[in-house]
Design a protein around this motif. Sequence first.
Motif, PDB file in Angstrom:
ATOM      1  N   GLY A 113      92.430 -42.596 -56.010  1.00  0.00           N
ATOM      2  CA  GLY A 113      93.748 -42.832 -56.586  1.00  0.00           C
ATOM      3  C   GLY A 113      93.663 -43.463 -57.969  1.00  0.00           C
ATOM      4  N   ILE A 114      92.798 -44.478 -58.101  1.00  0.00           N
ATOM      5  CA  ILE A 114      92.608 -45.121 -59.407  1.00  0.00           C
ATOM      6  C   ILE A 114      92.021 -44.125 -60.402  1.00  0.00           C
ATOM      7  CG2 ILE A 114      91.251 -46.842 -60.651  1.00  0.00           C
ATOM      8  CD1 ILE A 114      93.584 -48.050 -59.219  1.00  0.00           C
ATOM      9  N   GLY A 115      91.111 -43.276 -59.917  1.00  0.00           N
ATOM     10  CA  GLY A 115      90.530 -42.255 -60.787  1.00  0.00           C
ATOM     11  C   GLY A 115      91.576 -41.294 -61.314  1.00  0.00           C
ATOM     12  N   LEU A 116      92.509 -40.886 -60.450  1.00  0.00           N
ATOM     13  CA  LEU A 116      93.579 -39.987 -60.881  1.00  0.00           C
ATOM     14  C   LEU A 116      94.544 -40.692 -61.823  1.00  0.00           C
ATOM     15  CD1 LEU A 116      94.392 -38.040 -57.589  1.00  0.00           C
ATOM     16  CD2 LEU A 116      93.268 -37.173 -59.639  1.00  0.00           C
ATOM     17  N   PHE A 117      94.781 -41.969 -61.585  1.00  0.00           N
ATOM     18  CA  PHE A 117      95.635 -42.739 -62.501  1.00  0.00           C
ATOM     19  C   PHE A 117      95.011 -42.773 -63.889  1.00  0.00           C
ATOM     20  CE2 PHE A 117      96.885 -46.712 -64.560  1.00  0.00           C
ATOM     21  CZ  PHE A 117      98.264 -46.631 -64.497  1.00  0.00           C
TER      22      PHE A 117
END
Length: 352
Positions: free
Chosen positions: A340-344
Amino acid sequence: MRQILFSGVIGLFLTLIGTPLLIKLLARKGYGQYIRDDGPRDHHSKRGTPTMGGIAFILATLIAYALTKVITGEQPSFSGVLVLFLMAGMGLVGFLDDYIKIVKQRSLGLRAKAKMLGQLIVGIAFAVLSLNFADARGQTPASTRLSFTEDFGWSIGPVLFVIWALFMILAMSNGVNLTDGLDGLATGASVMVFGAYTFIGVWQYQDSCAITGSPSCFEVRDPLDLAVVASALMGACFGFLWWNTSPAKIFMGDTGSLALGGALAGLAIVSRTELLLALLGGLFVLITMSVVIQVGSFRLTGKRVFRMAPLQHHFELKGWSEVLVVVRFWIIQGMCVIVGIGLFYAGWAAGK
């Protein structure tokens, strides 16, 4: 940034020292957990363990946020206060549910309609209020546009927004509630997601349109204060986990699970990361879907897909120890947060 540190540390300290006091109080009053007879046999030994432990981290979060503002001299934001209102309101509904379970020794607690009504009242109030209180730039805490890592598409209008916000609030609060079936499982998973929202809030603040005006800036009303709220929640849940991990000395009950789910949904809505929450809180989604699949399969075919739903109990009945299930599910949740952080970050980088 001092606010983030203060809120997290104060929240952690308060639950570390406050939870054992709450345990003694609840035990003295006989407010113990009611265990269903159709659950895993190993859980029967937990009958009588103090419940309603969510009181500890709800109060710790509220106090941590307030003390942080007093210490730093900063003003509370409408966005932060609204998330805290949603958390406390959902926690109150859960408290009433827990209280009825204990006093009447009835495992179902509040009647379904009464429980739903309470959640609807709190959710609608949050959704309506979040579309008000515009700042000098015209930004309200929430937006009527859908969001992933930021707002996209056209406005869905205030009515559909309220319905969408209610869906998110009910889905996450009940998702955390379903996950709260093993010692420390929901608490540990929540710590990870609140940690992610602390990080997201800081990032959004550093690249806020109100400050930088860059092409990739974030149109979020109060990103730094949202990080303060998320940090307070992370610290409070971390301290509570000390007492809630196996063998649990206290359970969060519906008081805690509904409050945490409400806080997660509230953070997602006002930080403009609504759809991203489905990934950041992936474990809650996975466990909720296991119940949907189980119920749907049984009604359509008369057969069960899992030995028992929610999913964590399926693996218990397969012979996994409770601690093994919890740790492996934490790993799954950790991977969801990382992705999720990577996609953010990818969404931010794509806008540069």
